[in-house]
Scaffold this motif. Structure first.
Motif, PDB file in Angstrom:
ATOM      1  N   LYS A 211     -31.282   4.529 -19.456  1.00  0.00           N
ATOM      2  CA  LYS A 211     -30.105   5.283 -19.887  1.00  0.00           C
ATOM      3  C   LYS A 211     -29.027   4.336 -20.407  1.00  0.00           C
ATOM      4  CE  LYS A 211     -31.118   8.737 -16.359  1.00  0.00           C
ATOM      5  NZ  LYS A 211     -30.722   9.253 -15.033  1.00  0.00           N
ATOM      6  N   PRO A 212     -28.203   4.805 -21.346  1.00  0.00           N
ATOM      7  CA  PRO A 212     -27.074   3.990 -21.805  1.00  0.00           C
ATOM      8  C   PRO A 212     -26.033   3.854 -20.699  1.00  0.00           C
ATOM      9  CG  PRO A 212     -26.941   6.202 -22.717  1.00  0.00           C
ATOM     10  CD  PRO A 212     -28.265   6.116 -22.007  1.00  0.00           C
ATOM     11  N   LEU A 213     -25.050   2.993 -20.919  1.00  0.00           N
ATOM     12  CA  LEU A 213     -24.002   2.816 -19.915  1.00  0.00           C
ATOM     13  C   LEU A 213     -23.297   4.131 -19.614  1.00  0.00           C
ATOM     14  CD1 LEU A 213     -22.435  -0.615 -20.938  1.00  0.00           C
ATOM     15  CD2 LEU A 213     -24.053  -0.147 -19.098  1.00  0.00           C
ATOM     16  N   SER A 214     -23.184   4.988 -20.607  1.00  0.00           N
ATOM     17  CA  SER A 214     -22.618   6.322 -20.405  1.00  0.00           C
ATOM     18  C   SER A 214     -23.533   7.341 -21.046  1.00  0.00           C
ATOM     19  CB  SER A 214     -21.214   6.425 -21.025  1.00  0.00           C
ATOM     20  OG  SER A 214     -20.771   7.772 -21.024  1.00  0.00           O
ATOM     21  N   MET A 215     -23.845   8.419 -20.314  1.00  0.00           N
ATOM     22  CA  MET A 215     -24.708   9.464 -20.842  1.00  0.00           C
ATOM     23  C   MET A 215     -24.030  10.257 -21.947  1.00  0.00           C
ATOM     24  SD  MET A 215     -27.669   9.352 -19.455  1.00  0.00           S
ATOM     25  CE  MET A 215     -28.403  10.974 -19.622  1.00  0.00           C
ATOM     26  N   ASN A 216     -22.738  10.046 -22.162  1.00  0.00           N
ATOM     27  CA  ASN A 216     -22.035  10.735 -23.241  1.00  0.00           C
ATOM     28  C   ASN A 216     -22.110   9.979 -24.560  1.00  0.00           C
ATOM     29  OD1 ASN A 216     -21.152  12.861 -21.560  1.00  0.00           O
ATOM     30  ND2 ASN A 216     -19.491  11.582 -20.777  1.00  0.00           N
ATOM     31  N   LEU A 217     -22.742   8.811 -24.532  1.00  0.00           N
ATOM     32  CA  LEU A 217     -22.867   8.035 -25.763  1.00  0.00           C
ATOM     33  C   LEU A 217     -23.921   8.650 -26.674  1.00  0.00           C
ATOM     34  CD1 LEU A 217     -22.751   4.361 -24.436  1.00  0.00           C
ATOM     35  CD2 LEU A 217     -20.980   5.542 -25.732  1.00  0.00           C
ATOM     36  N   GLY A 218     -23.743   8.450 -27.977  1.00  0.00           N
ATOM     37  CA  GLY A 218     -24.750   8.863 -28.945  1.00  0.00           C
ATOM     38  C   GLY A 218     -24.987  10.362 -28.910  1.00  0.00           C
ATOM     39  N   LYS A 219     -26.236  10.763 -29.135  1.00  0.00           N
ATOM     40  CA  LYS A 219     -26.583  12.181 -29.239  1.00  0.00           C
ATOM     41  C   LYS A 219     -27.440  12.654 -28.073  1.00  0.00           C
ATOM     42  CE  LYS A 219     -26.272  11.904 -34.261  1.00  0.00           C
ATOM     43  NZ  LYS A 219     -26.970  12.028 -35.557  1.00  0.00           N
ATOM     44  N   LEU A 220     -27.375  11.925 -26.960  1.00  0.00           N
ATOM     45  CA  LEU A 220     -28.131  12.326 -25.783  1.00  0.00           C
ATOM     46  C   LEU A 220     -27.490  13.529 -25.101  1.00  0.00           C
ATOM     47  CD1 LEU A 220     -30.718  11.226 -24.535  1.00  0.00           C
ATOM     48  CD2 LEU A 220     -29.331   9.918 -22.939  1.00  0.00           C
ATOM     49  N   ARG A 221     -26.147  13.626 -25.222  1.00  0.00           N
ATOM     50  CA  ARG A 221     -25.395  14.782 -24.727  1.00  0.00           C
ATOM     51  C   ARG A 221     -25.633  15.057 -23.248  1.00  0.00           C
ATOM     52  NH1 ARG A 221     -26.617  18.781 -29.914  1.00  0.00           N
ATOM     53  NH2 ARG A 221     -25.634  17.461 -31.492  1.00  0.00           N
ATOM     54  N   GLY A 222     -25.706  13.989 -22.480  1.00  0.00           N
ATOM     55  CA  GLY A 222     -25.820  14.127 -21.033  1.00  0.00           C
ATOM     56  C   GLY A 222     -27.199  14.469 -20.520  1.00  0.00           C
ATOM     57  N   LYS A 223     -28.204  14.604 -21.397  1.00  0.00           N
ATOM     58  CA  LYS A 223     -29.536  15.005 -20.953  1.00  0.00           C
ATOM     59  C   LYS A 223     -30.289  13.830 -20.347  1.00  0.00           C
ATOM     60  CE  LYS A 223     -30.147  18.706 -24.372  1.00  0.00           C
ATOM     61  NZ  LYS A 223     -30.956  19.181 -25.517  1.00  0.00           N
ATOM     62  N   LYS A 224     -30.835  14.032 -19.141  1.00  0.00           N
ATOM     63  CA  LYS A 224     -31.659  13.015 -18.498  1.00  0.00           C
ATOM     64  C   LYS A 224     -33.102  13.101 -18.970  1.00  0.00           C
ATOM     65  CE  LYS A 224     -30.716  14.455 -14.391  1.00  0.00           C
ATOM     66  NZ  LYS A 224     -30.723  14.556 -12.899  1.00  0.00           N
ATOM     67  N   ALA A 225     -33.481  14.256 -19.515  1.00  0.00           N
ATOM     68  CA  ALA A 225     -34.852  14.462 -19.972  1.00  0.00           C
ATOM     69  C   ALA A 225     -34.870  15.613 -20.965  1.00  0.00           C
ATOM     70  CB  ALA A 225     -35.777  14.768 -18.796  1.00  0.00           C
ATOM     71  N   ILE A 226     -35.897  15.638 -21.803  1.00  0.00           N
ATOM     72  CA  ILE A 226     -36.124  16.730 -22.744  1.00  0.00           C
ATOM     73  C   ILE A 226     -37.486  17.310 -22.420  1.00  0.00           C
ATOM     74  CG2 ILE A 226     -36.422  17.357 -25.169  1.00  0.00           C
ATOM     75  CD1 ILE A 226     -34.503  15.104 -25.897  1.00  0.00           C
ATOM     76  N   MET A 227     -37.538  18.613 -22.112  1.00  0.00           N
ATOM     77  CA  MET A 227     -38.767  19.227 -21.608  1.00  0.00           C
ATOM     78  C   MET A 227     -39.391  20.159 -22.639  1.00  0.00           C
ATOM     79  SD  MET A 227     -37.589  20.045 -17.681  1.00  0.00           S
ATOM     80  CE  MET A 227     -39.270  20.161 -17.117  1.00  0.00           C
ATOM     81  N   MET A 228     -40.717  20.176 -22.635  1.00  0.00           N
ATOM     82  CA  MET A 228     -41.477  21.096 -23.468  1.00  0.00           C
ATOM     83  C   MET A 228     -42.380  21.919 -22.544  1.00  0.00           C
ATOM     84  SD  MET A 228     -44.125  20.240 -26.604  1.00  0.00           S
ATOM     85  CE  MET A 228     -42.908  19.293 -27.517  1.00  0.00           C
ATOM     86  N   HIS A 229     -42.335  23.251 -22.704  1.00  0.00           N
ATOM     87  CA  HIS A 229     -43.091  24.134 -21.826  1.00  0.00           C
ATOM     88  C   HIS A 229     -44.261  24.822 -22.516  1.00  0.00           C
ATOM     89  CE1 HIS A 229     -39.922  23.776 -18.772  1.00  0.00           C
ATOM     90  NE2 HIS A 229     -39.052  23.980 -19.743  1.00  0.00           N
ATOM     91  N   HIS A 230     -44.148  25.058 -23.830  1.00  0.00           N
ATOM     92  CA  HIS A 230     -45.169  25.811 -24.553  1.00  0.00           C
ATOM     93  C   HIS A 230     -45.350  25.227 -25.956  1.00  0.00           C
ATOM     94  CE1 HIS A 230     -44.771  28.892 -21.440  1.00  0.00           C
ATOM     95  NE2 HIS A 230     -43.456  28.850 -21.631  1.00  0.00           N
ATOM     96  N   ALA A 231     -46.483  25.540 -26.560  1.00  0.00           N
ATOM     97  CA  ALA A 231     -46.738  25.092 -27.922  1.00  0.00           C
ATOM     98  C   ALA A 231     -45.687  25.632 -28.885  1.00  0.00           C
ATOM     99  CB  ALA A 231     -48.132  25.530 -28.359  1.00  0.00           C
ATOM    100  N   ARG A 232     -45.219  26.859 -28.626  1.00  0.00           N
ATOM    101  CA  ARG A 232     -44.221  27.448 -29.522  1.00  0.00           C
ATOM    102  C   ARG A 232     -42.882  26.714 -29.474  1.00  0.00           C
ATOM    103  NH1 ARG A 232     -44.872  31.235 -25.322  1.00  0.00           N
ATOM    104  NH2 ARG A 232     -43.021  31.501 -23.977  1.00  0.00           N
ATOM    105  N   ASP A 233     -42.675  25.919 -28.402  1.00  0.00           N
ATOM    106  CA  ASP A 233     -41.434  25.139 -28.291  1.00  0.00           C
ATOM    107  C   ASP A 233     -41.519  23.808 -29.018  1.00  0.00           C
ATOM    108  OD1 ASP A 233     -40.598  27.113 -26.522  1.00  0.00           O
ATOM    109  OD2 ASP A 233     -41.269  25.989 -24.753  1.00  0.00           O
TER     110      ASP A 233
END
Length: 416
Positions: A176-198
């Protein structure tokens, strides 16, 4: 000004206080009754702990720093001013990933003043860098205990891995960056995918956030068992002795991929054995949190580890497991023979996040869930912030929440 003198048994604890400061409060509540002086280096905002003892030393660092080297030098100037490092380096406590990364990357420069837990000695960043961590573990005998982890070189490769994992996949930053508000991460610790349609939308979101961090990993999404997500908390001290306990994340908000808001201690000896094997392979030094889920065969697999204190750091103390105290003494190089018999079924709750979990409807009927939440809160031994006895903390916490709510309201788009 006459500088106070300290012995090895009452060295000041230097808390790098960031995020919500829930972890910082847990450290203060544990160490102040032991007459340990506190030094608060708050990251970007005044600390809610700044008035908890009259002689507390408080320094507010710019966060995130525009220039890391300059920020480190300013911290050193403050440490020199308060005579840090005498008679030996003072124990340092990171409370979130940003401050831990700063401490580990500047470790050599800071070591005359601070005793910084090194984490896993085989890794350059102690276990904080996920790609480095899993690359190492995949080459050892504990590979059977870790979730399969793929190191990604591009969003296109992420798309291929997602298809291979039947679109049940979690993407995480390698560090993680020094601050999760940096760049375009927007505070997300993870990005999840649940289905093929996603897949198209998730890969697009990943592509947008790609350059905000140094790299990404992918892991198959494991199903949370009825018992919940399991965590192991413990310490491996300078002598290689391992002491730890387990707990279960009962509720999270958001329910999938969110932060735990109800956690309860539990007796799971098999998790302790797995954690012990992993720590020995890593030659870990210091405090650690490990997160586990079961695979399709019911085997517990390591999802990730945090070589620092965690959000629920107050819970072990309330459950008769003094991990914070043991870490402090280990960093002071004080020998201890602790009696360690944690109580099971002891709960920790974050009331605000529990309310959000109720409102979300993710745990079923809002009315039924509300009554469940109230019952859980009433019976919990550790109610974050609201059961503290430290001066002024609750007032500052509520004031901060109100300020955030007003800011959110002002920033909300207006509609006709």
């Amino acid at each position: 000004m006459t500088q106070p003198s300290f012995s090895t048994t009452n060295l000041p604890a230097v808390i790098f206080s960031g995020g919500s400061e829930i972890v910082s409060l847990a450290i203060a509540e544990t160490l102040l009754p032991l007459n340990v002086p506190l030094v608060i280096i708050s990251l970007g905002k005044p600390s809610i702990l700044r008035d908890v003892q009259p002689e507390l030393l408080h320094y507010q660092a710019q966060w995130p720093p525009q220039d890391v080297e300059t920020a480190v030098q300013e911290i050193i100037q403050f440490l020199q001013k308060i005579n840090a490092g005498h008679p030996q380096p003072w124990p340092a406590f990171a409370t979130e990933d940003g401050s831990l990364r700063l401490l580990l990357e500047a470790r050599q420069t800071l070591q005359p003043y601070l005793a910084i837990p090194p984490g896993s000695l085989h890794l350059s960043l102690g276990g904080l860098h996920k790609a480095e961590l899993f690359r190492f573990l995949q080459q050892t005998e504990v590979v059977r205990h870790i979730v399969p982890t793929y190191l990604l070189s591009s969003p296109e490769e992420a798309k291929e891995i997602a298809a291979r994992l039947n679109y049940q996949v979690v993407f995480k930053p390698t560090i993680k960056p020094l601050s999760m508000n940096l760049g375009k991460l927007r505070g997300k610790k993870a990005i999840m995918m649940h289905h093929a349609r996603d897949s198209a939308a998730v890969i697009q979101a990943l592509s947008i956030a790609w350059s905000s961090v140094e790299g990404w990993i992918a892991q198959p999404k494991l199903t949370t068992p009825p018992i919940g997500e399991v965590v192991w908390w413990g310490i491996r001290d300078r002598c290689g002795r391992i002491i730890g306990m387990t707990a279960v994340g009962k509720w999270k908000y958001p329910r999938f991929g969110g932060t735990a808001c109800w956690v309860q201690t539990a007796e799971l000896p098999q998790i302790h054995q797995v954690a012990t094997e992993i720590l020995n392979v890593l030659d870990h030094r210091g405090i650690i949190e490990m997160e586990f889920l079961q695979d399709e065969n019911g085997r517990w697999r390591l999802l990730e580890l945090n070589p620092r204190l965690w959000l629920q750091a107050a819970l072990p103390t309330r459950a008769n497991a003094p991990l914070i105290q043991l870490l402090y003494k280990d960093l002071c190089q004080v020998k201890t023979q602790p009696t360690f018999s944690p109580a099971f079924g002891v709960s920790w709750v974050n009331i605000e996040r529990m309310i959000l979990a109720v409102v979300s409807g993710e745990y079923g009927s809002r009315i039924t869930t509300l009554f469940s939440a109230l019952n859980i809160i009433q019976k919990s031994k550790c109610k974050v912030i609201y059961d503290t006895k430290l001066k002024g903390v609750k007032r500052k916490w509520i004031s901060r929440l109100l300020q955030q709510a007003m800011l959110t309201k002002r920033c909300r788009p207006q509609t006709d």
